[in-house]
Design an enzyme around this catalytic site. Sequence first.
Site, PDB file in Angstrom:
ATOM      1  N   THR A 171       1.098  -1.118   0.022  1.00 49.71           N
ATOM      2  CA  THR A 171      -0.066  -0.064  -0.077  1.00 49.71           C
ATOM      3  C   THR A 171       0.913   1.101  -0.107  1.00 49.71           C
ATOM      4  OG1 THR A 171      -1.738  -1.306   1.083  1.00 49.71           O
ATOM      5  CG2 THR A 171      -1.837   1.070   1.297  1.00 49.71           C
ATOM      6  N   GLU A 180      -3.323  -4.441  -3.126  1.00 50.14           N
ATOM      7  CA  GLU A 180      -4.036  -5.755  -2.257  1.00 50.14           C
ATOM      8  C   GLU A 180      -5.450  -5.325  -1.629  1.00 50.14           C
ATOM      9  OE1 GLU A 180      -4.367  -6.152   1.032  1.00 50.14           O
ATOM     10  OE2 GLU A 180      -3.095  -4.569   1.755  1.00 50.14           O
ATOM     11  N   PHE A 181      -6.494  -6.141  -1.608  1.00 48.25           N
ATOM     12  CA  PHE A 181      -7.876  -5.829  -0.920  1.00 48.25           C
ATOM     13  C   PHE A 181      -8.043  -6.942  -0.037  1.00 48.25           C
ATOM     14  CE2 PHE A 181      -7.871  -3.248  -4.876  1.00 48.25           C
ATOM     15  CZ  PHE A 181      -8.356  -1.929  -4.140  1.00 48.25           C
ATOM     16  N   LYS A 218      -6.876   2.346  -3.745  1.00 49.30           N
ATOM     17  CA  LYS A 218      -6.576   1.697  -2.529  1.00 49.30           C
ATOM     18  C   LYS A 218      -6.774   2.362  -1.302  1.00 49.30           C
ATOM     19  CE  LYS A 218      -4.899  -1.426   0.659  1.00 49.30           C
ATOM     20  NZ  LYS A 218      -5.449  -2.581   1.060  1.00 49.30           N
ATOM     21  N   ASN A 275      -9.970   2.136   1.894  1.00 51.43           N
ATOM     22  CA  ASN A 275      -9.725   2.072   3.218  1.00 51.43           C
ATOM     23  C   ASN A 275     -10.371   3.127   3.980  1.00 51.43           C
ATOM     24  OD1 ASN A 275      -8.763  -0.689   3.100  1.00 51.43           O
ATOM     25  ND2 ASN A 275      -6.769   0.037   3.398  1.00 51.43           N
ATOM     26  N   TYR A 304     -21.247  -1.183  11.791  1.00 50.24           N
ATOM     27  CA  TYR A 304     -21.329  -1.835  13.376  1.00 50.24           C
ATOM     28  C   TYR A 304     -20.642  -0.530  14.357  1.00 50.24           C
ATOM     29  CZ  TYR A 304     -23.259  -6.098  11.751  1.00 50.24           C
ATOM     30  OH  TYR A 304     -24.028  -6.955  11.045  1.00 50.24           O
ATOM     31  N   GLY A 346      -8.848  -0.572  14.475  1.00 48.45           N
ATOM     32  CA  GLY A 346      -7.196  -0.732  14.476  1.00 48.45           C
ATOM     33  C   GLY A 346      -6.989  -1.339  13.526  1.00 48.45           C
ATOM     34  N   CYS A 384      -4.187  -1.500   8.577  1.00 49.65           N
ATOM     35  CA  CYS A 384      -4.533  -0.660   7.379  1.00 49.65           C
ATOM     36  C   CYS A 384      -5.361   0.540   7.639  1.00 49.65           C
ATOM     37  CB  CYS A 384      -5.444  -1.522   6.697  1.00 49.65           C
ATOM     38  SG  CYS A 384      -4.436  -3.051   6.031  1.00 49.65           S
TER      39      CYS A 384
END
Length: 445
Positions: free
Chosen positions: A121, A154-155, A210, A214, A257, A263, A266
Amino acid sequence: MDVTIFGSGYVGLVTGACLAEVGNQVICVDVDADKIAMLNAGGVPIFEPGLDDLIAKNRQAGRLRFSTDADEGVAHGLFQFIAVGTPPDEDGSADLRHVLAVAQSIGERMTGYRIIVDKSTVPVGTADRVAETVRAAQSERGQRIDFDVVSNPEFLKEGAAIEDFMRPDRIIVGTDNPRTGELLRALYGPFNRNHDRVMVMGVRSAELTKYAANAMLATKISFMNELSNIAEAVGADIEMVRVGIGSDPRIGYQFIYPGCGYGGSCFPKDVRALERTATTIGYEAELLQAVEAVNHRQKERLFSKIEHYFEGALQGKTFALWGLAFKPNTDDMREASSRRLMEQLWAVGARVRAFDPVAAEEARRLYGERADLELVENRMDAVEGADALVIVTEWSEFRSPNFADIKAQLSTPVIFDGRNLFDPNQVTAAGLTYVSIGREPARPL
């Protein structure tokens, strides 16, 4: 195909094992000799469900190898994946030293065309810096060898990384060279058979995608946590609100939620890095700043509720913690809510007795042996004689406990639930006080 992965951490190991699983010849290269020795001896340095079996299977089949030899790695693969860490620098930006060190190493050793794939990332513009580093290394050798740099973020969700890699929602390929895009399509063909998941775009767009993904998910979490605090103040139940808004398909139920903060490796890092990127171009990303601020404040909520309940008299008390990892199905405690809570409890003279299915060793590594931290082997050992039970991580095995047994073991019959796992009526029917997130009676505004 022949693939080299530089970095044998979380992303590198999952990527290497999954690419080997579909028939590629993969070498994972790392400068950490102890880690490579562990992998060659059959060990795995991280916890990820199913990863140890996948690595063992492909090592035995001869498709997956581990080495510290950069010469071997560069010579081996047409595809040179960079999957090393990008930890936050002091100013919150991504530290690219390891990425650029790999680029330097590739540039010094390559003797033929290579596709250098940024899997780490990284901020927008990193591919350009990687290319500059490779060209500079070649110039020092007096050579000019063709190569391309691709952004292929990447995911992967920790705890479900193998499933995410083998059955991806999308495969982002950032390149300005159509030929390179087709080669990446061929590499990812086995993961793309049901329908076309490959999205080819410009390099900078891929790099930003990316961080944007996030940051969006972190924003949803912080927004729900903000709403949970409002719900407490006005006497609403945030769980009912969650169901009400999640039924709208434009919103959906994922990542709404409320809890005691996010935490991991990422979200915190990537939100800060994207905000820092904005700062460097003269743009103030106020929403990103707010997302981070709300998350920081939310990590204070559990301690605040505990302190309020016990009227500040916490010294000498013992608190049972269920969960240490930042989320279930991982041993990762990076920026976990448990860490902030434990450190606050220790600061006022309280003790912690904690249980986590897999993260105990990581807690020992982080905190060592200390008199005010006891790590136990099962959840009820944590509860025995404790002054309160605190739920910090939503592991499945915590969802249906025997509340009567919990009440019998606790010296004070109270549960502080940082993940809203339980039905308040069931808990209170067992004679326990239940303190959760966003479900408290109304208080004066």
